[in-house]
Scaffold this active site. Structure first.
Site, PDB file in Angstrom:
ATOM      1  N   ARG A  84      -7.548 -75.810  16.057  1.00 34.97           N
ATOM      2  CA  ARG A  84      -8.317 -74.660  15.571  1.00 34.97           C
ATOM      3  C   ARG A  84      -7.819 -74.226  14.194  1.00 34.97           C
ATOM      4  O   ARG A  84      -8.620 -73.847  13.328  1.00 34.97           O
ATOM      5  CB  ARG A  84      -8.238 -73.510  16.574  1.00 34.97           C
ATOM      6  CG  ARG A  84      -9.240 -72.414  16.276  1.00 34.97           C
ATOM      7  CD  ARG A  84      -9.380 -71.439  17.408  1.00 34.97           C
ATOM      8  NE  ARG A  84      -8.152 -70.707  17.659  1.00 34.97           N
ATOM      9  CZ  ARG A  84      -7.958 -69.893  18.691  1.00 34.97           C
ATOM     10  NH1 ARG A  84      -8.917 -69.715  19.583  1.00 34.97           N
ATOM     11  NH2 ARG A  84      -6.819 -69.268  18.855  1.00 34.97           N
ATOM     12  N   LYS A 186     -10.267 -68.411  12.458  1.00 30.82           N
ATOM     13  CA  LYS A 186      -9.312 -67.309  12.634  1.00 30.82           C
ATOM     14  C   LYS A 186      -8.713 -66.882  11.294  1.00 30.82           C
ATOM     15  O   LYS A 186      -7.511 -67.036  11.053  1.00 30.82           O
ATOM     16  CB  LYS A 186      -8.235 -67.769  13.633  1.00 30.82           C
ATOM     17  CG  LYS A 186      -7.678 -66.635  14.463  1.00 30.82           C
ATOM     18  CD  LYS A 186      -6.974 -67.174  15.680  1.00 30.82           C
ATOM     19  CE  LYS A 186      -6.064 -66.165  16.334  1.00 30.82           C
ATOM     20  NZ  LYS A 186      -6.679 -64.911  16.720  1.00 30.82           N
ATOM     21  N   GLU A 222     -18.222 -60.535  20.931  1.00 34.65           N
ATOM     22  CA  GLU A 222     -16.904 -60.571  21.561  1.00 34.65           C
ATOM     23  C   GLU A 222     -16.194 -59.258  21.340  1.00 34.65           C
ATOM     24  O   GLU A 222     -16.720 -58.336  20.716  1.00 34.65           O
ATOM     25  CB  GLU A 222     -16.084 -61.747  21.045  1.00 34.65           C
ATOM     26  CG  GLU A 222     -15.823 -61.749  19.554  1.00 34.65           C
ATOM     27  CD  GLU A 222     -14.958 -62.938  19.130  1.00 34.65           C
ATOM     28  OE1 GLU A 222     -14.078 -63.351  19.896  1.00 34.65           O
ATOM     29  OE2 GLU A 222     -15.175 -63.425  18.016  1.00 34.65           O
TER      30      GLU A 222
HETATM   31  N1  PLP Z   1     -11.584 -63.806  19.802  1.00 31.74           N
HETATM   32  C1  PLP Z   1     -10.829 -63.291  18.844  1.00 31.74           C
HETATM   33  C2  PLP Z   1     -11.499 -62.552  17.746  1.00 31.74           C
HETATM   34  C3  PLP Z   1      -9.434 -63.455  18.869  1.00 31.74           C
HETATM   35  O1  PLP Z   1      -8.665 -62.933  17.923  1.00 31.74           O
HETATM   36  C4  PLP Z   1      -8.847 -64.174  19.921  1.00 31.74           C
HETATM   37  C5  PLP Z   1      -7.415 -64.402  19.962  1.00 31.74           C
HETATM   38  O2  PLP Z   1      -6.931 -65.402  19.574  1.00 31.74           O
HETATM   39  C6  PLP Z   1      -9.684 -64.690  20.905  1.00 31.74           C
HETATM   40  C7  PLP Z   1     -11.040 -64.486  20.822  1.00 31.74           C
HETATM   41  C8  PLP Z   1      -9.122 -65.458  22.046  1.00 31.74           C
HETATM   42  O3  PLP Z   1      -8.779 -66.743  21.670  1.00 31.74           O
HETATM   43  P1  PLP Z   1      -7.610 -67.511  22.413  1.00 31.74           P
HETATM   44  O4  PLP Z   1      -7.945 -67.505  23.839  1.00 31.74           O
HETATM   45  O5  PLP Z   1      -7.628 -68.871  21.843  1.00 31.74           O
HETATM   46  O6  PLP Z   1      -6.358 -66.766  22.120  1.00 31.74           O
HETATM   47  C1  COI Z   2      -4.356 -63.689  20.181  1.00 28.92           C
HETATM   48  O1  COI Z   2      -4.700 -63.444  21.318  1.00 28.92           O
HETATM   49  O2  COI Z   2      -3.543 -64.571  19.909  1.00 28.92           O
HETATM   50  C2  COI Z   2      -4.891 -62.947  19.082  1.00 28.92           C
HETATM   51  O3  COI Z   2      -5.006 -63.505  18.030  1.00 28.92           O
HETATM   52  C3  COI Z   2      -5.142 -61.553  19.221  1.00 28.92           C
HETATM   53  C4  COI Z   2      -4.353 -60.853  18.190  1.00 28.92           C
HETATM   54  C5  COI Z   2      -5.189 -60.521  17.016  1.00 28.92           C
HETATM   55  C6  COI Z   2      -3.537 -59.778  18.722  1.00 28.92           C
END
Ligand code: PLP
Ligand code: COI
Length: 343
Positions: A84, A186, A222
């Site tokens: 990612r 991200k 989201e």
């Molecule tokens: N959506 C956003 C905007 C996020 O910052 C995160 C955190 O990383 C997620 C979703 C969840 O992604 P993940 O499960 O890969 O941490």
């Molecule tokens: C994560 O879950 O890793 C995120 O990026 C959320 C964070 C912005 C606190």
């Protein structure tokens, strides 16, 4: 190496910064990455013209390490975070960090900070925060001449106050991302734009806000820092399909758990904000948020309440949470390939 733990009350941890002993840092210059090293210095020194400062050319990742039932330490799906970050780098023209370099950096930081990794049996984990930024001398709007990739880690507790209990959310009156913008990657800017809506939600007593799609303002996107899912009254797992949300690794994992373990049908499709009545349970999922049940969603003058009037955690959410944690803590025999053991 002396295997002792820091003097930390592992039950009291919040999701907040703590300086741990070592972080990894590496630079990209003249077309290649240096080998990188662990350092005790938790400050970085970068040129004042760095693109990350002025033009937001920067990105981060978030993943977790857990002490396993057998005492070893495992990192949850770092390969997915590495991919990612590469995808994010492509979108904002940064040099890509090779997957093996990313995984080794995470493992090195975990191993070097052994004393900060919460022991087995606590509701805590070691949050790993890799990031990449454009640095070096620059003035115009263009990709940076140099990049910095770093990984640090912090022991953390629950992201939302109160742990695994339903939280109340409100629909934001702002967009977090544009339809063909950077919502699916991200980059830091997505989070800068979420600060004000989050603050407004918090001032109104909500744990966080939920964004609607930026085109029609009708479909759920989201949560500020997590994906959204719902369990319909027919027992289906439904989660938004959108090109402007972050593809959550937690969501991907629980979708597999639904299909392969719980045998629950999974649908990725638009979720109209006016159709929330179809759900008996809804929740947020992400690395930091893990699986956080949502008790109610306020939208304009309506309040949608979920399982047991929004006061209790629904059975599917509970099951998914337990399954995910059992895999992350090495208590389960399924999906062992998701855990990368730190030697
Ligand atoms: N959506 C956003 C905007 C996020 O910052 C995160 C955190 O990383 C997620 C979703 C969840 O992604 P993940 O499960 O890969 O941490
Ligand atoms: C994560 O879950 O890793 C995120 O990026 C959320 C964070 C912005 C606190």
């Amino acid at each position: 190496m002396i295997k002792e733990k820091a003097n930390i009350n592992w039950n009291e941890l919040k999701f907040s910064y703590l300086k741990t002993d070592y972080r990894y840092i590496s630079f990209w210059k003249d077309g290649k990455w240096d080998e990188g090293k662990l350092t005790e210095d938790n400050y970085i020194r970068i040129n004042e013209g760095s693109t990350v400062i002025h033009y937001g050319q920067g990105a981060f990742e978030g993943l977790k390490a857990f002490t396993q039932k057998n005492g070893s330490i495992g990192i949850f799906r770092p390969d997915m975070n590495a991919k990612r970050l590469q995808n994010t780098a492509k979108r904002i023209l940064m040099a890509e960090v090779p997957e093996d370099k990313f995984i080794k950096a995470c493992k090195d930081v975990v191993a070097a900070n052994y004393k900060y990794i919460p022991p087995y049996g606590y509701d805590a984990s070691f949050y790993i925060r890799p990031y990449e930024i454009g640095v070096g001398e620059n003035l115009g709007v263009r990709p940076a001449p140099e990049y910095l990739f770093s990984v640090f880690g912090v022991p953390v507790g629950p992201y939302f106050k109160g742990g695994f209990n339903p939280v109340n959310m409100v629909v934001a009156d702002y967009d977090r991302a544009a339809p063909k913008g950077t919502g699916h990657v991200k980059v830091g800017g997505n989070y800068a734009s979420s600060l004000l809506p989050h603050q407004i939600a918090a001032e109104q007593g909500f744990a966080d806000c939920i964004y609607l799609d930026p085109k029609e303002n009708r479909y759920i996107e989201e949560v500020g820092a997590a994906n959204f899912y719902g369990i319909t009254k027919n027992g289906e797992f439904v989660t938004p399909k959108s090109g402007s949300i972050l593809p959550s690794i937690t969501r991907l994992s629980i979708m597999e758990l639904c299909e392969k373990v719980l045998k629950i049908p999974v649908f990725e499709k638009p979720i109209d904000i006016n159709s929330l009545d179809q759900f008996s349970e809804v929740g947020a999922c992400g690395t930091a948020a893990v699986i956080s049940p949502i008790g109610s969603i306020t939208y304009k003058d309506k309040v949608f309440k979920f399982y047991k009037d929004g006061k209790e955690v629904g059975p599917i959410t509970k099951k998914l949470y337990e399954l995910l944690l059992s895999i992350q803590r090495g208590e389960s025999d399924i999906f062992k390939e998701w855990i990368y053991i730190v030697d």
